[in-house]
Design a protein around this motif. Structure first.
Motif, PDB file in Angstrom:
ATOM      1  N   GLU A 202       7.039   5.544 -11.795  1.00  0.00           N
ATOM      2  CA  GLU A 202       6.383   5.448 -10.361  1.00  0.00           C
ATOM      3  C   GLU A 202       5.387   4.487 -10.431  1.00  0.00           C
ATOM      4  O   GLU A 202       4.894   3.997 -11.705  1.00  0.00           O
ATOM      5  CB  GLU A 202       5.756   6.754  -9.839  1.00  0.00           C
ATOM      6  CG  GLU A 202       6.670   7.839  -9.758  1.00  0.00           C
ATOM      7  CD  GLU A 202       6.028   9.342  -9.711  1.00  0.00           C
ATOM      8  OE1 GLU A 202       4.853   9.436  -9.418  1.00  0.00           O
ATOM      9  OE2 GLU A 202       6.787  10.328  -9.385  1.00  0.00           O
TER      10      GLU A 202
ATOM     11  N   GLY B 225      16.971   2.815   3.560  1.00  0.00           N
ATOM     12  CA  GLY B 225      16.372   2.900   2.275  1.00  0.00           C
ATOM     13  C   GLY B 225      16.757   4.361   1.652  1.00  0.00           C
ATOM     14  O   GLY B 225      17.737   4.890   2.193  1.00  0.00           O
ATOM     15  N   GLU B 226      15.975   4.500   0.542  1.00  0.00           N
ATOM     16  CA  GLU B 226      16.181   5.806  -0.259  1.00  0.00           C
ATOM     17  C   GLU B 226      15.584   6.828   0.749  1.00  0.00           C
ATOM     18  O   GLU B 226      14.983   6.689   1.848  1.00  0.00           O
ATOM     19  CB  GLU B 226      15.534   5.715  -1.371  1.00  0.00           C
ATOM     20  CG  GLU B 226      16.183   4.684  -2.504  1.00  0.00           C
ATOM     21  CD  GLU B 226      17.436   4.990  -2.937  1.00  0.00           C
ATOM     22  OE1 GLU B 226      17.892   6.137  -2.815  1.00  0.00           O
ATOM     23  OE2 GLU B 226      17.953   4.260  -3.834  1.00  0.00           O
TER      24      GLU B 226
ATOM     25  N   TYR C 294       9.667   7.247  -1.558  1.00  0.00           N
ATOM     26  CA  TYR C 294       9.023   6.296  -1.218  1.00  0.00           C
ATOM     27  C   TYR C 294       7.451   7.011  -1.260  1.00  0.00           C
ATOM     28  O   TYR C 294       6.189   6.452  -1.590  1.00  0.00           O
ATOM     29  CB  TYR C 294       8.870   5.733   0.196  1.00  0.00           C
ATOM     30  CG  TYR C 294      10.185   4.850   0.291  1.00  0.00           C
ATOM     31  CD1 TYR C 294      10.132   3.619  -0.177  1.00  0.00           C
ATOM     32  CD2 TYR C 294      11.366   5.331   0.717  1.00  0.00           C
ATOM     33  CE1 TYR C 294      11.668   2.770   0.002  1.00  0.00           C
ATOM     34  CE2 TYR C 294      12.566   4.661   0.801  1.00  0.00           C
ATOM     35  CZ  TYR C 294      12.388   3.496   0.452  1.00  0.00           C
ATOM     36  OH  TYR C 294      13.820   2.811   0.523  1.00  0.00           O
ATOM     37  N   GLU C 295       7.389   8.414  -0.951  1.00  0.00           N
ATOM     38  CA  GLU C 295       6.205   9.276  -1.037  1.00  0.00           C
ATOM     39  C   GLU C 295       5.606   9.210  -2.621  1.00  0.00           C
ATOM     40  O   GLU C 295       4.456   9.380  -2.560  1.00  0.00           O
ATOM     41  CB  GLU C 295       6.589  10.646  -0.483  1.00  0.00           C
ATOM     42  CG  GLU C 295       6.619  10.644   1.149  1.00  0.00           C
ATOM     43  CD  GLU C 295       7.226  11.845   1.473  1.00  0.00           C
ATOM     44  OE1 GLU C 295       7.379  12.693   0.542  1.00  0.00           O
ATOM     45  OE2 GLU C 295       7.646  11.776   2.744  1.00  0.00           O
TER      46      GLU C 295
ATOM     47  N   HIS D  37       6.359   6.847  -4.459  1.00  0.00           N
ATOM     48  CA  HIS D  37       5.791   5.436  -4.780  1.00  0.00           C
ATOM     49  C   HIS D  37       6.538   4.997  -6.096  1.00  0.00           C
ATOM     50  O   HIS D  37       6.107   4.458  -6.949  1.00  0.00           O
ATOM     51  CB  HIS D  37       4.333   5.163  -5.069  1.00  0.00           C
ATOM     52  CG  HIS D  37       3.394   5.465  -3.949  1.00  0.00           C
ATOM     53  ND1 HIS D  37       3.618   4.487  -2.869  1.00  0.00           N
ATOM     54  CD2 HIS D  37       2.609   6.397  -3.374  1.00  0.00           C
ATOM     55  CE1 HIS D  37       2.738   5.035  -1.993  1.00  0.00           C
ATOM     56  NE2 HIS D  37       2.041   6.351  -2.342  1.00  0.00           N
TER      57      HIS D  37
ATOM     58  N   ALA E 279      12.054   1.256  -5.574  1.00  0.00           N
ATOM     59  CA  ALA E 279      12.079   1.339  -3.963  1.00  0.00           C
ATOM     60  C   ALA E 279      10.948   0.483  -3.470  1.00  0.00           C
ATOM     61  O   ALA E 279      11.296  -0.317  -2.540  1.00  0.00           O
ATOM     62  CB  ALA E 279      12.190   2.824  -3.387  1.00  0.00           C
ATOM     63  N   GLU E 280       9.876   0.768  -4.053  1.00  0.00           N
ATOM     64  CA  GLU E 280       8.678  -0.045  -3.317  1.00  0.00           C
ATOM     65  C   GLU E 280       8.759  -1.530  -3.771  1.00  0.00           C
ATOM     66  O   GLU E 280       8.379  -2.232  -2.845  1.00  0.00           O
ATOM     67  CB  GLU E 280       7.471   0.389  -4.100  1.00  0.00           C
ATOM     68  CG  GLU E 280       7.099   1.747  -3.708  1.00  0.00           C
ATOM     69  CD  GLU E 280       6.139   2.001  -2.455  1.00  0.00           C
ATOM     70  OE1 GLU E 280       5.635   0.921  -1.993  1.00  0.00           O
ATOM     71  OE2 GLU E 280       6.056   3.190  -2.102  1.00  0.00           O
TER      72      GLU E 280
ATOM     73  N   MET F  29      11.483  -3.397  -1.280  1.00  0.00           N
ATOM     74  CA  MET F  29      10.789  -3.578  -0.231  1.00  0.00           C
ATOM     75  C   MET F  29       9.813  -4.579   0.089  1.00  0.00           C
ATOM     76  O   MET F  29       9.720  -5.532   0.930  1.00  0.00           O
ATOM     77  CB  MET F  29      10.073  -2.274   0.621  1.00  0.00           C
ATOM     78  CG  MET F  29      11.241  -1.388   1.097  1.00  0.00           C
ATOM     79  SD  MET F  29      12.565  -2.134   2.227  1.00  0.00           S
ATOM     80  CE  MET F  29      11.670  -2.758   3.379  1.00  0.00           C
TER      81      MET F  29
ATOM     82  N   HIS G 144      12.593  -0.976   8.602  1.00  0.00           N
ATOM     83  CA  HIS G 144      12.912  -0.210   7.127  1.00  0.00           C
ATOM     84  C   HIS G 144      12.916   1.227   7.564  1.00  0.00           C
ATOM     85  O   HIS G 144      11.737   1.587   8.153  1.00  0.00           O
ATOM     86  CB  HIS G 144      11.964  -0.257   6.124  1.00  0.00           C
ATOM     87  CG  HIS G 144      12.136   0.568   5.102  1.00  0.00           C
ATOM     88  ND1 HIS G 144      10.903   1.185   4.281  1.00  0.00           N
ATOM     89  CD2 HIS G 144      13.117   0.773   4.300  1.00  0.00           C
ATOM     90  CE1 HIS G 144      11.390   1.804   3.343  1.00  0.00           C
ATOM     91  NE2 HIS G 144      12.788   1.888   3.484  1.00  0.00           N
TER      92      HIS G 144
ATOM     93  N   PRO H  49      13.787   4.929   5.899  1.00  0.00           N
ATOM     94  CA  PRO H  49      14.428   5.875   4.750  1.00  0.00           C
ATOM     95  C   PRO H  49      15.398   6.627   5.226  1.00  0.00           C
ATOM     96  O   PRO H  49      15.437   6.891   6.527  1.00  0.00           O
ATOM     97  CB  PRO H  49      12.999   6.654   4.501  1.00  0.00           C
ATOM     98  CG  PRO H  49      12.002   5.969   4.858  1.00  0.00           C
ATOM     99  CD  PRO H  49      12.461   5.231   6.125  1.00  0.00           C
TER     100      PRO H  49
END
Length: 337
Positions: free
Chosen positions: A125, A183-184, A189-190, A192, A196-197, A200, A216, A218
């Motif tokens: 992360e 996205g995933e 994303y929660e 981080h 993935a971050e 984007m 975008h 998820p």
């Protein structure tokens, strides 16, 4: 059972030379090393792990921390793990696989118990809670992933920011102006999660430079969630003609739903995926894609760990450049109107 002395006689070297080849404690010429390794293979020699550990004060084990979460695509993680195990075995090390979501507790357990000589951390992360302990313990460690602050750490990863940018460039060059990113799962994303971050960030930055509009969304990856996600995308941006998919589980549902809606790929809609090569080539439409170099990341992580165990400083970030392969799923944007 074949002994070390028998290997030495077969290779025409001293027993201590064989020992140094096995332990990596001293530099041995490549010609001698090759001869010893060939003798080991031909004779089927297997050094006693316990004796080696006692002699070197090492366990000859690498801990691989790979939290198995339901929102991650497990086949890619297992491919990385297999590459780690195979490469470690080539270096005379075994792998201890830690799959729990223990966070810092797992680092503390490995560092405090002597279970392993080194650690490889996955599912990194941006603000990973494990990293302060990794820095503090000073134990050899490599991250397969890139945190927000890699200072003092050794990291290897695909350059996901460049990957996102490359996908945007490919669609822009084909004339697309409205693109959507599937996205995933939202939880990725929660947390981080770095890959993935960064994807984007890279995609949005390049899209702005190229004058693309991006959206975008998820997606959990199931057929039902993809149906809802696709409906929302076309609701909000009906002129969308390009899709970037960074969710292996969502690929098949997306292609099926587009077909059901009468949207031809690539005549009406282009699709670019960030996924393993096998997923791209076996989809119902062969996908233009950026491959995930899972085996290369696993192999490099072990090589960097071994370098640390042999006293070398490896504090650096190694980002593998993305390669986009054009296949049947992407083409020119349809004419307006």
């Amino acid at each position: 059972m074949v002994t070390l002395a028998e290997v030495a006689r077969h290779a025409g070297v001293s027993a201590s030379t064989v020992s140094y080849v096995l332990s990596g404690k001293r530099s041995i010429s490549s010609r001698t090393r090759d001869r010893v390794e060939q003798s080991i293979e031909e004779l089927g020699y297997h050094p006693n792990a316990g004796a080696r550990a006692l002699a070197s004060s090492r366990s000859n084990i690498i801990a691989l921390m790979m939290p198995l979460r339901t929102d991650m695509y497990v086949p890619v993680m297992m491919e990385i793990a297999l590459a780690v195990a195979t490469t470690a075995r080539n270096h005379g090390h075994d792998v201890l696989l830690l799959t729990g979501e223990e966070g810092p507790a797992a680092v503390r357990r490995v560092a405090g118990s002597g279970l392993a000589d080194a650690m490889i951390l996955m599912d990194v992360e941006l603000l990973d809670a494990r990293l302060p302990l990794v820095r503090e313990t000073g134990r050899p460690a490599v991250l397969i992933g890139l945190p927000a602050d890699p200072t003092g750490l050794t990291c290897v990863d695909l350059d996901f920011a460049a990957t996102g940018a490359l996908c945007a460039e490919h669609l822009a060059e084909a004339g697309h102006r409205e693109i959507a990113v599937v996205g995933e799962a939202a939880a990725v994303y929660e947390r981080h999660t770095g890959f993935a971050e960064r994807t984007m960030d890279g995609l949005r930055r390049r899209a702005r430079e190229l004058g693309l509009r991006t959206l975008h969304r998820p997606c959990e990856g199931s057929y039902e969630s993809m149906a809802g996600t696709l409906a929302r995308i076309f609701d909000e941006r009906p002129a969308t003609t390009g899709f970037v998919v960074q969710n292996e589980s969502a690929i098949a549902p997306l292609l099926s739903l587009l077909r059901q809606q009468g949207r031809a790929v690539p005549e009406d809609v282009s699709v670019v995926a960030i996924c393993p090569e096998q997923v791209a080539t076996q989809a119902s439409v062969r996908l233009t894609s950026v491959a995930i170099p899972a085996q290369e990341m696993g192999r490099r992580a072990v090589e960097l760990v071994m370098a640390q165990l042999n006293g070398q400083r490896t504090e650096r970030v190694t980002l593998l450049p993305p390669e986009l392969t054009v296949r049947a799923s992407s083409g020119p944007a349809p004419a307006a109107g």
